[in-house]
Design a protein around this motif. Structure first.
Motif, PDB file in Angstrom:
ATOM      1  N   CYS A   9     -64.876 -49.730  15.474  1.00 26.46           N
ATOM      2  CA  CYS A   9     -64.987 -49.619  14.020  1.00 26.46           C
ATOM      3  C   CYS A   9     -65.503 -51.021  13.136  1.00 26.46           C
ATOM      4  O   CYS A   9     -66.050 -50.761  12.291  1.00 26.46           O
ATOM      5  CB  CYS A   9     -63.734 -49.375  13.384  1.00 26.46           C
ATOM      6  N   CYS A  12     -69.464 -50.538  12.777  1.00 21.86           N
ATOM      7  CA  CYS A  12     -69.678 -49.926  11.480  1.00 21.86           C
ATOM      8  C   CYS A  12     -69.718 -50.649  10.131  1.00 21.86           C
ATOM      9  O   CYS A  12     -70.774 -50.812   9.408  1.00 21.86           O
ATOM     10  CB  CYS A  12     -68.800 -48.630  11.169  1.00 21.86           C
ATOM     11  N   LYS A  18     -71.500 -45.974   8.304  1.00 23.74           N
ATOM     12  CA  LYS A  18     -70.883 -44.971   9.349  1.00 23.74           C
ATOM     13  C   LYS A  18     -71.814 -44.750  10.489  1.00 23.74           C
ATOM     14  O   LYS A  18     -72.532 -43.941  10.361  1.00 23.74           O
ATOM     15  CB  LYS A  18     -70.131 -43.916   8.704  1.00 23.74           C
ATOM     16  N   CYS A  26     -63.618 -40.311  12.446  1.00 21.83           N
ATOM     17  CA  CYS A  26     -64.638 -40.689  11.736  1.00 21.83           C
ATOM     18  C   CYS A  26     -65.040 -40.002  10.298  1.00 21.83           C
ATOM     19  O   CYS A  26     -65.145 -40.331   9.383  1.00 21.83           O
ATOM     20  CB  CYS A  26     -66.295 -40.535  12.433  1.00 21.83           C
ATOM     21  N   CYS A  31     -60.624 -43.618   8.816  1.00 20.35           N
ATOM     22  CA  CYS A  31     -61.904 -44.051   9.205  1.00 20.35           C
ATOM     23  C   CYS A  31     -61.857 -45.409   8.586  1.00 20.35           C
ATOM     24  O   CYS A  31     -61.693 -45.623   7.227  1.00 20.35           O
ATOM     25  CB  CYS A  31     -63.206 -43.489   8.579  1.00 20.35           C
TER      26      CYS A  31
HETATM   27 FE1  SF4 Z   1     -67.366 -45.931  12.123  1.00 21.59          FE
HETATM   28 FE2  SF4 Z   1     -65.477 -44.688  10.739  1.00 21.59          FE
HETATM   29 FE3  SF4 Z   1     -65.838 -43.758  12.869  1.00 21.59          FE
HETATM   30 FE4  SF4 Z   1     -64.654 -46.014  12.972  1.00 21.59          FE
HETATM   31  S1  SF4 Z   1     -64.081 -44.037  12.227  1.00 21.59           S
HETATM   32  S2  SF4 Z   1     -66.475 -45.502  14.385  1.00 21.59           S
HETATM   33  S3  SF4 Z   1     -65.510 -47.007  11.079  1.00 21.59           S
HETATM   34  S4  SF4 Z   1     -67.164 -44.143  11.378  1.00 21.59           S
END
Ligand code: SF4
Length: 183
Positions: A9, A12, A18, A26, A31
């Motif tokens: 994460c 991102c 994202k 996600c 997220c």
């Molecule tokens: Fe990216 Fe959100 Fe998925 Fe984590 S949960 S990998 S921050 S999109």
């Protein structure tokens, strides 16, 4: 083989969008990017002027990381695409198509390569695992690109064709990536 082992994460947040690297999480409220989209470990009040090189490198990292590909492999994709016309679009397409795992050859490497016509599925004995049940549910409601077909019941997918650039869901400026590798 080398692997990225830090929390994904953070990637991102680092890249500012994202990248969908954690499956169903996600799409949920868990997220990390939805909760906090600022870059990790940085004083976000401070604005730095980014050089041309910095922008190229950032974009390269964004594409590379979104396909979970390590630097050497990514550079190889670039070399492959360089042999064709329309290098920028081909580059992104190569990275996307080649990313998915090859059938009849067990692997847990997300960046393992495939080609058109390949079918990928989760082994029958493992489909009952919680993680795959969640994945099957996610697949049912996910927007499936035209160039792949999905069989949610068998947790399987097939690569039907090489996608056109406009069929790629993520937003990249691939020209910046080309410029980065062409320095
Ligand atoms: Fe990216 Fe959100 Fe998925 Fe984590 S949960 S990998 S921050 S999109």
């Amino acid at each position: 083989m080398a692997r990225y082992t830090d929390p994904v994460c953070r990637i991102c947040r680092r890249e500012g969008l994202k990248l969908f690297l954690k499956g169903s999480r996600c799409f949920s409220k868990k997220c990390a990017f939805e909760r906090r989209s600022t870059p990790p470990g940085m004083n976000t009040q401070r604005r730095r002027k980014v050089s041309e090189f910095g922008m190229q490198m950032r974009e390269k990292q964004k594409v590379r990381r979104s396909y979970s590909v390590l630097e050497k492999q990514f550079r190889n994709y670039f070399a492959k695409a360089e042999q064709h016309k329309g290098i920028a679009a081909d580059f992104i397409v190569s990275a996307a198509v080649l990313k998915i795992s090859r059938p009849r050859r067990p692997t847990d490497i997300p960046s393992f390569g495939t080609k058109v016509g390949d079918r990928i599925e989760v082994r029958e004995g493992r489909r009952g695992r919680e993680i795959f049940k969640t994945a099957a549910e996610t697949m049912k409601s996910a927007a499936i690109p035209e160039w792949v077909s999905i069989d949610a019941a068998k947790l399987a997918g097939s690569v039907l064709a090489e996608p056109a650039r406009e069929q790629m869901p993520l937003e990249f400026n691939e020209q910046l990536v080309v410029e980065y590798y062409s320095r």
